[in-house]
Write an enzyme that holds these catalytic residues in place. Structure first.
Site, PDB file in Angstrom:
ATOM      1  N   ARG A 177       7.722   5.520  -7.802  1.00  0.00           N
ATOM      2  CA  ARG A 177       7.971   5.210  -6.395  1.00  0.00           C
ATOM      3  C   ARG A 177       8.835   6.301  -5.784  1.00  0.00           C
ATOM      4  O   ARG A 177       9.706   6.858  -6.471  1.00  0.00           O
ATOM      5  CB  ARG A 177       8.695   3.870  -6.262  1.00  0.00           C
ATOM      6  CG  ARG A 177       7.835   2.648  -6.558  1.00  0.00           C
ATOM      7  CD  ARG A 177       6.804   2.405  -5.462  1.00  0.00           C
ATOM      8  NE  ARG A 177       6.036   1.179  -5.679  1.00  0.00           N
ATOM      9  CZ  ARG A 177       4.833   1.158  -6.268  1.00  0.00           C
ATOM     10  NH1 ARG A 177       4.297   2.261  -6.740  1.00  0.00           N
ATOM     11  NH2 ARG A 177       4.176   0.012  -6.403  1.00  0.00           N
ATOM     12  N   GLU A 209       6.285   6.934   2.637  1.00  0.00           N
ATOM     13  CA  GLU A 209       4.807   6.990   2.671  1.00  0.00           C
ATOM     14  C   GLU A 209       4.244   6.279   3.899  1.00  0.00           C
ATOM     15  O   GLU A 209       4.794   5.238   4.278  1.00  0.00           O
ATOM     16  CB  GLU A 209       4.241   6.292   1.433  1.00  0.00           C
ATOM     17  CG  GLU A 209       4.448   7.072   0.158  1.00  0.00           C
ATOM     18  CD  GLU A 209       3.936   6.307  -1.067  1.00  0.00           C
ATOM     19  OE1 GLU A 209       4.416   6.593  -2.183  1.00  0.00           O
ATOM     20  OE2 GLU A 209       3.059   5.443  -0.894  1.00  0.00           O
ATOM     21  N   HIS A 224      -0.605   9.046  -3.099  1.00  0.00           N
ATOM     22  CA  HIS A 224      -0.439   7.783  -3.839  1.00  0.00           C
ATOM     23  C   HIS A 224      -1.782   7.265  -4.329  1.00  0.00           C
ATOM     24  O   HIS A 224      -2.230   6.171  -3.969  1.00  0.00           O
ATOM     25  CB  HIS A 224       0.256   6.721  -2.961  1.00  0.00           C
ATOM     26  CG  HIS A 224       0.825   5.571  -3.762  1.00  0.00           C
ATOM     27  ND1 HIS A 224       1.881   4.817  -3.339  1.00  0.00           N
ATOM     28  CD2 HIS A 224       0.474   5.043  -4.970  1.00  0.00           C
ATOM     29  CE1 HIS A 224       2.157   3.877  -4.219  1.00  0.00           C
ATOM     30  NE2 HIS A 224       1.308   3.997  -5.232  1.00  0.00           N
TER      31      HIS A 224
HETATM   32  C1  8YV Z   1      -0.920   0.435  -5.357  1.00  0.00           C
HETATM   33  C2  8YV Z   1       0.594   1.010  -7.053  1.00  0.00           C
HETATM   34  O1  8YV Z   1      -0.985  -0.856  -5.670  1.00  0.00           O
HETATM   35  O2  8YV Z   1      -0.032  -0.634  -8.544  1.00  0.00           O
HETATM   36  C3  8YV Z   1       0.891  -0.085  -7.965  1.00  0.00           C
HETATM   37  O3  8YV Z   1       2.082  -0.400  -8.131  1.00  0.00           O
HETATM   38  O4  8YV Z   1       1.458   1.685  -6.602  1.00  0.00           O
HETATM   39  C4  8YV Z   1      -0.758   1.243  -6.611  1.00  0.00           C
HETATM   40  O5  8YV Z   1      -1.680   0.904  -7.563  1.00  0.00           O
HETATM   41  C5  8YV Z   1      -2.070   0.829  -4.644  1.00  0.00           C
HETATM   42  O6  8YV Z   1      -1.701   2.027  -4.091  1.00  0.00           O
HETATM   43  C6  8YV Z   1      -2.547  -0.156  -3.609  1.00  0.00           C
HETATM   44  O7  8YV Z   1      -1.752  -0.239  -2.583  1.00  0.00           O
END
Ligand code: 8YV
Length: 309
Positions: free
Chosen positions: A229, A258, A276
């Site tokens: 993150r 983001e 991402h």
């Molecule tokens: C997001 C992610 O879910 O799973 C996670 O924690 O960061 C990604 O897989 C994906 O970008 C959908 O928003």
């Protein structure tokens, strides 16, 4: 009789279609007047399909809420504390994306060290006609420090070891079933690493974990990769260290604000940027969506949830 569920943000289309099939889906992000929208439907909602998370204020508007099924392994965008205070269950989508995210992490690492996007531009801009591209650094024999030895951290380390890297890791606890050297602190890990990859969860417990001290300990020849993150790294310190040459290069899939990415990073030649996309394949998003669908189905069938956090 279809149950009423709230979807907090746009979700992978096939999953959204599956949910529309099974439930009366109320789309929070599409509401022009959220307050009026929640006043109208809030009392009917017993389940949430979360995409992009849900905060305490919205949870408070859903008096009958029993479960939040989050689309993602990382659920730092869900106010779990507010949910727990009302014994609302929360589920996420672990395991189904582990290998996919690890692939992207290694891809981002190789792209950063071997300057693959730069080479692509070098050819497209016709510069090869004027001579060979400058030599790059190498992965061979390098020491990789993994911050966060969970499912994704392990999958990354396994791949990296196959590439000839020496592995060490850092996290809140030493893992009994992990033989690689463990460091309690991220600075100590960074000092003993040529490359550091952040693969830990987001949220308050890891906010700014990759501090200026960690970044500078990686060093002027070092590489930092982030697939966790944006909140995990001190982004202004990262930018300043890259600009000052105190950190060699970086491969980044996640950012503090983001989808906005600081102009300074966009302008840098020694940084590889991704939007991402670590889990962004049809196969994996389908599997993530299926877990959301299955957790909600289990809830409404009075069965045990598949992946409660
Ligand atoms: C997001 C992610 O879910 O799973 C996670 O924690 O960061 C990604 O897989 C994906 O970008 C959908 O928003």
């Amino acid at each position: 009789m279809k149950h009423d569920i709230l979807m907090t943000g746009p979700m992978y289309a096939p999953t959204a279609a599956d949910l529309e099939q099974a439930y009366n889906v109320h789309k929070l992000w599409a509401a022009t007047d959220r307050d009026a929208f929640l006043a109208e439907i809030g009392g009917r909602i017993t389940a949430v399909a979360s995409s992009g998370g849900i905060n305490a204020a919205t949870i408070a508007r859903l008096p009958q809420l029993k479960v939040i099924a989050h689309f993602g392994v990382g659920y730092d965008s869900v106010d779990v504390q507010a949910a727990r205070a009302r014994t609302i269950e929360v589920t996420n989508t672990p395991d189904v994306l582990t290998e996919e995210v690890a692939d992207l992490a290694i891809g981002l690492l190789i792209a950063t060290v071997r300057r693959i996007p730069q080479g692509d531009r070098y050819v497209r801009e016709g510069r090869w006609l004027k001579g060979p591209m400058a030599l790059t650094g190498s992965l061979q024999g390098k020491r990789l420090g993994v911050i966060g030895m969970g499912r994704i951290g392990r999958a990354i380390a396994k791949r990296a070891e196959a590439f000839g890297l020496r592995i060490a890791y850092q996290g809140p606890n030493r893992k009994d079933d992990v033989a690689w050297p463990y460091f309690a602190g991220p600075v100590e890990l960074a000092r003993e690493s040529d490359i550091v990859i952040a693969a830990c969860p987001g949220g308050e417990s890891t906010r700014g974990l990759v501090s200026r001290a960690v970044i500078e300990a990686i060093g002027p020849e070092g590489v930092f990769v982030n697939i966790s993150r944006g909140s995990v790294v001190d982004e202004p310190a990262l930018i300043e260290s890259l600009e000052a040459g105190k950190l060699g290069s970086a491969g980044l899939d996640v950012f503090a604000g983001e989808p906005r990415v600081p102009e300074a990073l966009v302008a840098m030649e020694n940084v590889v940027l991704q939007p991402h996309v670590a889990s962004a394949t049809h196969q994996t998003r389908k599997a993530m969506g299926q877990l959301v669908v299955d957790n909600l189905a289990a809830h409404f069938a009075g069965k045990a949830l598949l992946t409660p956090v």
